[in-house]
Design a protein around this motif. Sequence first.
Motif, mmCIF file in Angstrom:
data_model
loop_
_atom_site.group_PDB
_atom_site.id
_atom_site.type_symbol
_atom_site.label_atom_id
_atom_site.label_comp_id
_atom_site.label_asym_id
_atom_site.label_seq_id
_atom_site.Cartn_x
_atom_site.Cartn_y
_atom_site.Cartn_z
ATOM 1 N N THR A 132 27.638 -34.177 -2.670
ATOM 2 C CA THR A 132 28.924 -33.853 -2.051
ATOM 3 C C THR A 132 29.230 -34.822 -0.916
ATOM 4 O OG1 THR A 132 28.496 -31.525 -2.557
ATOM 5 C CG2 THR A 132 30.280 -32.015 -1.013
ATOM 6 N N GLN A 133 28.260 -35.041 -0.060
ATOM 7 C CA GLN A 133 28.516 -35.913 1.076
ATOM 8 C C GLN A 133 28.772 -37.353 0.636
ATOM 9 O OE1 GLN A 133 25.503 -36.402 4.266
ATOM 10 N NE2 GLN A 133 27.205 -36.138 5.689
ATOM 11 N N THR A 134 28.075 -37.770 -0.379
ATOM 12 C CA THR A 134 28.323 -39.114 -0.900
ATOM 13 C C THR A 134 29.766 -39.262 -1.359
ATOM 14 O OG1 THR A 134 26.028 -39.371 -1.592
ATOM 15 C CG2 THR A 134 27.655 -40.793 -2.656
ATOM 16 N N ALA A 135 30.240 -38.267 -2.100
ATOM 17 C CA ALA A 135 31.618 -38.325 -2.591
ATOM 18 C C ALA A 135 32.610 -38.332 -1.438
ATOM 19 C CB ALA A 135 31.886 -37.128 -3.506
ATOM 20 N N ILE A 136 32.364 -37.489 -0.462
ATOM 21 C CA ILE A 136 33.288 -37.379 0.665
ATOM 22 C C ILE A 136 33.318 -38.672 1.473
ATOM 23 C CG2 ILE A 136 33.538 -36.295 2.940
ATOM 24 C CD1 ILE A 136 32.857 -33.626 1.596
ATOM 25 N N GLN A 137 32.152 -39.198 1.768
ATOM 26 C CA GLN A 137 32.120 -40.379 2.634
ATOM 27 C C GLN A 137 32.592 -41.628 1.894
ATOM 28 O OE1 GLN A 137 29.023 -41.001 5.370
ATOM 29 N NE2 GLN A 137 29.015 -38.869 6.074
ATOM 30 N N SER A 138 32.362 -41.650 0.618
ATOM 31 C CA SER A 138 32.869 -42.781 -0.157
ATOM 32 C C SER A 138 34.385 -42.854 -0.027
ATOM 33 C CB SER A 138 32.442 -42.627 -1.615
ATOM 34 O OG SER A 138 33.428 -43.147 -2.478
ATOM 35 N N ARG A 139 35.016 -41.701 -0.163
ATOM 36 C CA ARG A 139 36.453 -41.607 -0.011
ATOM 37 C C ARG A 139 36.885 -41.994 1.407
ATOM 38 N NH1 ARG A 139 41.022 -38.651 -0.335
ATOM 39 N NH2 ARG A 139 41.187 -37.628 -2.338
ATOM 40 N N GLU A 140 36.151 -41.522 2.374
ATOM 41 C CA GLU A 140 36.466 -41.852 3.764
ATOM 42 C C GLU A 140 36.335 -43.348 4.016
ATOM 43 O OE1 GLU A 140 35.019 -37.734 5.989
ATOM 44 O OE2 GLU A 140 33.792 -39.533 6.091
ATOM 45 N N ASN A 141 35.292 -43.929 3.466
ATOM 46 C CA ASN A 141 35.089 -45.360 3.683
ATOM 47 C C ASN A 141 36.213 -46.182 3.060
ATOM 48 O OD1 ASN A 141 32.764 -45.043 5.189
ATOM 49 N ND2 ASN A 141 31.420 -45.104 3.391
ATOM 50 N N HIS A 142 36.646 -45.750 1.875
ATOM 51 C CA HIS A 142 37.811 -46.393 1.267
ATOM 52 C C HIS A 142 38.982 -46.356 2.231
ATOM 53 C CE1 HIS A 142 36.709 -47.404 -2.847
ATOM 54 N NE2 HIS A 142 35.975 -46.314 -2.884
ATOM 55 N N LEU A 143 39.234 -45.172 2.751
ATOM 56 C CA LEU A 143 40.366 -44.982 3.658
ATOM 57 C C LEU A 143 40.258 -45.899 4.870
ATOM 58 C CD1 LEU A 143 42.842 -43.020 4.320
ATOM 59 C CD2 LEU A 143 41.217 -41.853 5.812
#
Lengths: 151, 151
Positions: free
Chosen positions: A107-118
């Motif tokens: 879950t955290q990987t998915a969330i932070q991946s999205r955040e890093n994109h942003l």
Amino acid sequence: MAAEQRRPDLAAMIVPLGRALMAAELPILRAHGLTMWAYAVLLRLDEDPVRSQAALAESIGADKTRIIDVLNDLEARGLLLRRPDPADRRVRLLSLTPEGRRTRDATQTAIQSRENHLLTRHLPAPQRAAFLTALHTLATLPPSELGSQEE
Amino acid sequence: MAAEQRRPDLAAMIVPLGRALMAAELPILRAHGLTMWAYAVLLRLDEDPVRSQAALAESIGADKTRIIDVLNDLEARGLLLRRPDPADRRVRLLSLTPEGRRTRDATQTAIQSRENHLLTRHLPAPQRAAFLTALHTLATLPPSELGSQEE
DNA sequence: TATTGTTATACTCTATAACTATA
DNA sequence: TATAGTTATAGAGTATAACAATA
């Protein structure tokens, strides 16, 4: 300490941004079968084991009565272990199962991946780094630093 | 786009920080006789006059039914003017009175003064500037940029 | 009929109070 | 008696539905 240049209030920028980020997380959490509080519990328990439910609740800014259903659910799904403390049988010792840890990581990987994109899409690298550092500084301030202040 | 260094989730830092900032604002707002929503209304109306209550509500992220009592109160206290639009008498034209503008200014000055203290006390000047710039950038992104994203 | 503002109602989230079991 | 966990209840805050006035 004269006037700095005109800007919106900090809270007026940060609160809606927080809401938007949380809204963006929700579908990811749902996809992993977690509510926001359940995710907060997994994050907190992964740092180090917690001695009591009340301590856990307090440390994630929740009420002890509010996380009970969350714990019931996580336990029923095998993500969390809740055992009576042999030394004091009133207390429940809480810990993540391997499955709980896997869910947390995914879950955290998915969330932070999205955040890093942003972040990479909208902030130049040095500004991004400064932003994260500053944010971390402010987020870890004791509440007294933000709350009470003699002007 | 490999893993950046380990950090807490953005929302996990920003949301509690926002809550703390808001809590710190409350006593100031109370001292000026304002609720959070009342303050949001004053801020919004000071930018430019708004054509309808629904538009105002939407633009500050509130429900149109929720700001009615707020508008009633501000109007009764002479901070706000609410007149039927001659062109379309269903619509109420909203504007601040001079007193409303004074209250807004005094309140925002107090709030930002406190914020500036906080920022200067904890962040070195360049990082502070970068933080505010980045925050402003993220806060003004369209919701779609934060919300929906094809991974 | 559609829309603005309003009122009344229902729902969600959160906190408080009351209970049990251990100590 | 005091505390951890739990359950039941009440209170904010918010959104939905129904209404009156105007278009």
